[in-house]
Design a protein around this motif. Sequence first.
Motif, PDB file in Angstrom:
ATOM      1  N   GLY A  61       7.956   2.446  19.081  1.00  0.00           N
ATOM      2  CA  GLY A  61       6.616   2.740  18.607  1.00  0.00           C
ATOM      3  C   GLY A  61       6.090   1.751  17.585  1.00  0.00           C
ATOM      4  N   ILE A  62       6.604   0.533  17.616  1.00  0.00           N
ATOM      5  CA  ILE A  62       6.181  -0.507  16.668  1.00  0.00           C
ATOM      6  C   ILE A  62       5.035  -1.304  17.288  1.00  0.00           C
ATOM      7  N   GLY A  63       3.998  -1.552  16.494  1.00  0.00           N
ATOM      8  CA  GLY A  63       2.803  -2.200  17.005  1.00  0.00           C
ATOM      9  C   GLY A  63       2.918  -3.692  17.192  1.00  0.00           C
ATOM     10  N   GLY A  64       3.962  -4.309  16.683  1.00  0.00           N
ATOM     11  CA  GLY A  64       4.170  -5.742  16.783  1.00  0.00           C
ATOM     12  C   GLY A  64       5.122  -6.200  15.695  1.00  0.00           C
ATOM     13  N   PHE A  65       5.554  -7.454  15.777  1.00  0.00           N
ATOM     14  CA  PHE A  65       6.480  -7.987  14.780  1.00  0.00           C
ATOM     15  C   PHE A  65       6.290  -9.493  14.679  1.00  0.00           C
TER      16      PHE A  65
END
Length: 225
Positions: free
Chosen positions: A116-120
């Motif tokens: 559920g991470i929007g980006g990195f």
Amino acid sequence: MINKIVESLEQAVAGIHDGATIMIGGFGNAGMPSALIGALITQGASNLTIVSNNAGNGDTGLAALLKAGRVRKIICSFPRQSDSYVFDALFHAGKIELELTPQGNLVERIRAAGAGIGGFFSPTGYGTLLAEGKETRKINGKHYVLESPIHADFALIKALCADRWGNLIYRKTARNFGPVMAMAAKNTIAQVSEIVELGALDPEVIVTPGIFVQRVVQSAVKETE
């Protein structure tokens, strides 16, 4: 009663639609769900986007799906090797689109989707063609590129054993991309060599919990490390 086991490979891939994004596990032939890929070819879904570590070997497995003309785009980290001639021919003919992603970024983009991470931000690819059109940032004196998560409609993965709840364990290096792909897809379909009774799998050795798996099908295809 929860029972995610289906009786046939045809039932396992039923409902995979044209235009779907499909993650396919495997590192070369290790962990590749070849039986599911064969069933998908027979099923007929086309215009697919495939997410995989490489672009197929020889004429079998993923390469056979490409050869059948079912794939519009592939997202992978290693598209070319000595026996990747099916992909090579399609790419040079302009019949397939390639999104090249470094292997570490690829697996982290998949993992980010499942978490559920929007980006990195990753340093890999900064200052190269792979960073074109992407946001960059300098953090603590080092340059980074913003990478987006990769979500999928389906994941086709291979495991060693499953129970009827869909809990999975893998065999050695055949584990590779399967666990993170199972988390990143809306529907995970697992090809397994053995189905065991509920409770037979030690909870401490289960790698993919059944909550991430929608269908399980048994296949006699020999396991490869």
